[in-house]
Scaffold this motif. Structure first.
Motif, PDB file in Angstrom:
ATOM      1  N   GLY A 268       0.808  -1.210   0.000  1.00  0.00           N
ATOM      2  CA  GLY A 268       0.000   0.000   0.000  1.00  0.00           C
ATOM      3  C   GLY A 268       0.839   1.257   0.000  1.00  0.00           C
ATOM      4  N   ILE A 269       1.904   1.251   0.770  1.00  0.00           N
ATOM      5  CA  ILE A 269       2.786   2.426   0.813  1.00  0.00           C
ATOM      6  C   ILE A 269       3.507   2.601  -0.518  1.00  0.00           C
ATOM      7  N   PHE A 270       4.059   1.520  -1.052  1.00  0.00           N
ATOM      8  CA  PHE A 270       4.780   1.599  -2.321  1.00  0.00           C
ATOM      9  C   PHE A 270       3.873   2.091  -3.441  1.00  0.00           C
ATOM     10  N   MET A 271       2.718   1.472  -3.583  1.00  0.00           N
ATOM     11  CA  MET A 271       1.820   1.849  -4.666  1.00  0.00           C
ATOM     12  C   MET A 271       1.187   3.214  -4.433  1.00  0.00           C
ATOM     13  N   GLY A 272       1.034   3.632  -3.183  1.00  0.00           N
ATOM     14  CA  GLY A 272       0.520   4.975  -2.909  1.00  0.00           C
ATOM     15  C   GLY A 272       1.456   6.053  -3.409  1.00  0.00           C
ATOM     16  N   PHE A 273       2.751   5.857  -3.181  1.00  0.00           N
ATOM     17  CA  PHE A 273       3.717   6.801  -3.734  1.00  0.00           C
ATOM     18  C   PHE A 273       3.717   6.759  -5.259  1.00  0.00           C
ATOM     19  N   PHE A 274       3.520   5.586  -5.813  1.00  0.00           N
ATOM     20  CA  PHE A 274       3.439   5.453  -7.270  1.00  0.00           C
ATOM     21  C   PHE A 274       2.240   6.223  -7.823  1.00  0.00           C
ATOM     22  N   TYR A 275       1.077   6.055  -7.204  1.00  0.00           N
ATOM     23  CA  TYR A 275      -0.128   6.750  -7.673  1.00  0.00           C
ATOM     24  C   TYR A 275       0.032   8.269  -7.571  1.00  0.00           C
ATOM     25  N   GLY A 276       0.549   8.741  -6.451  1.00  0.00           N
ATOM     26  CA  GLY A 276       0.745  10.183  -6.285  1.00  0.00           C
ATOM     27  C   GLY A 276       1.743  10.748  -7.275  1.00  0.00           C
ATOM     28  N   SER A 277       2.828  10.024  -7.514  1.00  0.00           N
ATOM     29  CA  SER A 277       3.850  10.489  -8.468  1.00  0.00           C
ATOM     30  C   SER A 277       3.314  10.490  -9.891  1.00  0.00           C
ATOM     31  N   ALA A 278       2.532   9.497 -10.242  1.00  0.00           N
ATOM     32  CA  ALA A 278       1.948   9.457 -11.580  1.00  0.00           C
ATOM     33  C   ALA A 278       0.985  10.620 -11.796  1.00  0.00           C
ATOM     34  N   ALA A 279       0.213  10.948 -10.782  1.00  0.00           N
ATOM     35  CA  ALA A 279      -0.704  12.087 -10.897  1.00  0.00           C
ATOM     36  C   ALA A 279       0.064  13.396 -11.035  1.00  0.00           C
ATOM     37  N   MET A 280       1.142  13.552 -10.266  1.00  0.00           N
ATOM     38  CA  MET A 280       1.938  14.781 -10.361  1.00  0.00           C
ATOM     39  C   MET A 280       2.627  14.886 -11.715  1.00  0.00           C
ATOM     40  N   GLY A 281       3.113  13.784 -12.235  1.00  0.00           N
ATOM     41  CA  GLY A 281       3.710  13.792 -13.565  1.00  0.00           C
ATOM     42  C   GLY A 281       2.714  14.213 -14.618  1.00  0.00           C
ATOM     43  N   THR A 282       1.488  13.751 -14.479  1.00  0.00           N
ATOM     44  CA  THR A 282       0.440  14.137 -15.424  1.00  0.00           C
ATOM     45  C   THR A 282       0.137  15.621 -15.334  1.00  0.00           C
ATOM     46  N   ILE A 283       0.014  16.134 -14.118  1.00  0.00           N
ATOM     47  CA  ILE A 283      -0.299  17.556 -13.941  1.00  0.00           C
ATOM     48  C   ILE A 283       0.799  18.427 -14.542  1.00  0.00           C
ATOM     49  N   TYR A 284       2.036  18.143 -14.213  1.00  0.00           N
ATOM     50  CA  TYR A 284       3.114  19.008 -14.678  1.00  0.00           C
ATOM     51  C   TYR A 284       3.402  18.837 -16.164  1.00  0.00           C
ATOM     52  N   SER A 285       3.211  17.656 -16.716  1.00  0.00           N
ATOM     53  CA  SER A 285       3.422  17.505 -18.152  1.00  0.00           C
ATOM     54  C   SER A 285       2.344  18.248 -18.942  1.00  0.00           C
ATOM     55  N   VAL A 286       1.102  18.218 -18.463  1.00  0.00           N
ATOM     56  CA  VAL A 286       0.040  18.977 -19.136  1.00  0.00           C
ATOM     57  C   VAL A 286       0.295  20.477 -18.994  1.00  0.00           C
ATOM     58  N   LYS A 287       0.788  20.899 -17.844  1.00  0.00           N
ATOM     59  CA  LYS A 287       1.092  22.315 -17.638  1.00  0.00           C
ATOM     60  C   LYS A 287       2.187  22.787 -18.593  1.00  0.00           C
ATOM     61  N   ILE A 288       3.269  22.019 -18.707  1.00  0.00           N
ATOM     62  CA  ILE A 288       4.365  22.397 -19.609  1.00  0.00           C
ATOM     63  C   ILE A 288       3.897  22.389 -21.059  1.00  0.00           C
ATOM     64  N   TRP A 289       3.094  21.383 -21.421  1.00  0.00           N
ATOM     65  CA  TRP A 289       2.560  21.337 -22.779  1.00  0.00           C
ATOM     66  C   TRP A 289       1.714  22.570 -23.065  1.00  0.00           C
ATOM     67  N   TYR A 290       0.848  22.940 -22.139  1.00  0.00           N
ATOM     68  CA  TYR A 290      -0.034  24.093 -22.338  1.00  0.00           C
ATOM     69  C   TYR A 290       0.755  25.394 -22.421  1.00  0.00           C
ATOM     70  N   MET A 291       1.757  25.540 -21.573  1.00  0.00           N
ATOM     71  CA  MET A 291       2.572  26.761 -21.609  1.00  0.00           C
ATOM     72  C   MET A 291       3.308  26.881 -22.935  1.00  0.00           C
ATOM     73  N   ASN A 292       3.834  25.775 -23.455  1.00  0.00           N
ATOM     74  CA  ASN A 292       4.512  25.817 -24.736  1.00  0.00           C
ATOM     75  C   ASN A 292       3.533  26.012 -25.885  1.00  0.00           C
ATOM     76  N   TYR A 293       2.343  25.483 -25.774  1.00  0.00           N
ATOM     77  CA  TYR A 293       1.324  25.678 -26.768  1.00  0.00           C
ATOM     78  C   TYR A 293       0.912  27.154 -26.858  1.00  0.00           C
ATOM     79  N   ARG A 294       0.775  27.789 -25.711  1.00  0.00           N
ATOM     80  CA  ARG A 294       0.403  29.208 -25.671  1.00  0.00           C
ATOM     81  C   ARG A 294       1.520  30.119 -26.150  1.00  0.00           C
ATOM     82  N   LYS A 295       2.758  29.661 -26.010  1.00  0.00           N
ATOM     83  CA  LYS A 295       3.906  30.475 -26.414  1.00  0.00           C
ATOM     84  C   LYS A 295       4.013  30.580 -27.925  1.00  0.00           C
ATOM     85  N   ASP A 296       3.622  29.528 -28.643  1.00  0.00           N
ATOM     86  CA  ASP A 296       3.754  29.527 -30.122  1.00  0.00           C
ATOM     87  C   ASP A 296       2.687  30.293 -30.815  1.00  0.00           C
TER      88      ASP A 296
END
Length: 92
Positions: free
Chosen positions: A64-92
């Motif tokens: 539970g502890i191992f997979m909990g960190f996995f789930y949280g990290s995957a969600a954060m990766g998704t949030i920040y990758s979408v944020k970077i994509w959107y910022m670069n999309y708006r820049k062009d």
């Protein structure tokens, strides 16, 4: 004396519903309580741990502890990758 790593039995479907739930909770907290971006990773990790320990892997605390960190990290990766994509999309 040998220390063995715990065997973690997980289902891929747990990640398919846990990560969107974590994302939804972060979005709700951001809009309702004006959650600062600096708290996103803390909320994602805590939510991932709660979901994993109490729902997905009730019988095994190490899993539970191992997979909990996995789930949280995957969600954060998704949030920040979408944020970077959107910022670069708006820049062009």
């Amino acid at each position: 004396m040998t220390n063995e790593f715990p065997t973690i039995h997980t289902n891929v479907w747990d990640a398919f519903w846990a990560i969107p739930v974590i994302l939804l909770i972060i979005i709700i907290l951001k809009t309702v309580f004006k959650l600062s971006e600096s708290w996103f990773s803390t909320v994602a990790t805590a939510t991932g741990l709660l979901i994993s320990i109490f729902i997905s892997h009730r019988g095994s605390l190490p899993a539970g502890i191992f997979m909990g960190f996995f789930y949280g990290s995957a969600a954060m990766g998704t949030i920040y990758s979408v944020k970077i994509w959107y910022m670069n999309y708006r820049k062009d």
